[in-house]
Design an enzyme around this catalytic site. Structure first.
Site, PDB file in Angstrom:
ATOM      1  N   CYS A 139       0.839  -1.202   0.000  1.00 26.55           N
ATOM      2  CA  CYS A 139       0.000   0.000   0.000  1.00 26.55           C
ATOM      3  C   CYS A 139       0.877   1.256   0.000  1.00 26.55           C
ATOM      4  O   CYS A 139       0.661   2.188  -0.785  1.00 26.55           O
ATOM      5  CB  CYS A 139      -0.930  -0.011   1.207  1.00 26.55           C
ATOM      6  SG  CYS A 139      -2.239   1.234   1.148  1.00 26.55           S
ATOM      7  N   CYS A 140       1.881   1.275   0.874  1.00 28.71           N
ATOM      8  CA  CYS A 140       2.797   2.415   0.946  1.00 28.71           C
ATOM      9  C   CYS A 140       3.631   2.536  -0.325  1.00 28.71           C
ATOM     10  O   CYS A 140       3.905   3.643  -0.797  1.00 28.71           O
ATOM     11  CB  CYS A 140       3.718   2.287   2.153  1.00 28.71           C
ATOM     12  SG  CYS A 140       2.928   2.605   3.744  1.00 28.71           S
ATOM     13  N   CYS A 145      -1.473   8.341   6.988  1.00 26.95           N
ATOM     14  CA  CYS A 145      -2.814   8.048   6.487  1.00 26.95           C
ATOM     15  C   CYS A 145      -3.729   7.677   7.661  1.00 26.95           C
ATOM     16  O   CYS A 145      -3.283   7.083   8.647  1.00 26.95           O
ATOM     17  CB  CYS A 145      -2.760   6.911   5.472  1.00 26.95           C
ATOM     18  SG  CYS A 145      -1.869   7.331   3.952  1.00 26.95           S
ATOM     19  N   CYS A 181      -3.867   4.092   9.291  1.00 26.72           N
ATOM     20  CA  CYS A 181      -2.595   3.569   9.807  1.00 26.72           C
ATOM     21  C   CYS A 181      -1.928   4.488  10.821  1.00 26.72           C
ATOM     22  O   CYS A 181      -0.732   4.347  11.108  1.00 26.72           O
ATOM     23  CB  CYS A 181      -1.640   3.305   8.638  1.00 26.72           C
ATOM     24  SG  CYS A 181      -2.298   2.188   7.395  1.00 26.72           S
ATOM     25  N   CYS A 208       7.529   4.029   5.541  1.00 29.59           N
ATOM     26  CA  CYS A 208       6.662   3.781   4.386  1.00 29.59           C
ATOM     27  C   CYS A 208       7.464   3.318   3.186  1.00 29.59           C
ATOM     28  O   CYS A 208       6.921   2.741   2.254  1.00 29.59           O
ATOM     29  CB  CYS A 208       5.866   5.034   4.040  1.00 29.59           C
ATOM     30  SG  CYS A 208       6.883   6.416   3.447  1.00 29.59           S
TER      31      CYS A 208
END
Length: 236
Positions: free
Chosen positions: A117-118, A201, A204, A228
């Site tokens: 995702c990162c 985000c 998270c 990240c």
């Protein structure tokens, strides 16, 4: 004096964290940015995460030259207050360019594979920013006192492929960041008033009482308090 000369050979970063006072650290940070700007000119770009550390670096950079450019990487999961703050900042500084990856991703990828995702939402648009802005010197707000994963960085790093990374406030402590922001009346993300110490985000990032400044990031995953990928993966 060259930019490399400002980073004394064999200098112990951990020692100068405590040996320099606030004024000396501000002067050192300004000198690092100033020398880098003299060398790289318009190819020096400042990354602005919209967090307290980035805001210090951005303010320092603007003291060096109002012409210095920067970029912001945002994601679809940023809190509404962060987006509002971002839009306000860009309105004031149109030389801050916004980058975002809008490609479709798996639902709740931040839970299933937070690293991926990162990678997709943060690293990829940062790589694009560095490329499109033709950056030769990338300036960040990274600090060695911020968390367990940030203790071995240097103020000046050769990232290869024609990219130098400059971490001008690497040796600052958290309280010195807030001291600077208060002293120079730098407006900050309103989420800090709610108790956050490190911003990311929404899914998270949590508020914690842990001593580790980044402990609220990615809680419950292998990334907890970590990175990240922007500071650990190749950007070019």
């Amino acid at each position: 004096m060259s930019i490399q000369a400002l980073q004394i050979e064999g200098e112990d970063i951990k020692e100068i964290v405590d040996s320099l006072n606030f004024k000396q650290k501000v002067e050192r940070s300004l000198a690092l940015i100033d020398e880098a700007y003299k060398k790289y000119g318009d190819s020096l770009v400042v990354a602005n995460s919209l967090g307290k550390d980035s805001l210090v670096v951005w303010d320092l950079a603007k003291k060096v030259s109002t012409d210095i450019r920067g970029f912001i990487v945002t994601t679809r999961f940023k809190p509404a207050k962060t987006i509002e703050f971002m839009n306000k900042l860009v309105l004031r500084y149109p030389e801050l360019k916004i980058y975002k990856n809008n490609q479709p991703i798996q639902e709740r990828l931040y839970e299933i594979d937070p690293d991926m995702c990162c990678e997709l939402l943060k690293v990829v648009p940062t790589q694009r920013a560095v490329e499109e802005m033709k950056a030769a010197c990338w300036v960040t707000g990274l600090r060695c006192t911020e968390g367990r994963t940030r203790t071995d960085f240097k103020e000046i790093e050769d990232k290869g492929n024609g990219l130098v990374k400059l971490n001008p406030i690497l040796i600052w402590k958290e309280r010195e960041v807030w001291q600077y922001l208060a002293l120079y009346n730098v407006e900050v993300n309103p989420l800090y008033k709610e108790g956050y110490r490190s911003l990311g985000c929404a899914p998270c990032t949590q508020i914690t009482n842990d001593e580790n400044e980044r402990a609220g990031r990615w809680i419950g995953t292998s990334k907890c308090g970590g990175e990240c990928g922007i500071h650990t993966k190749p950007l070019r």
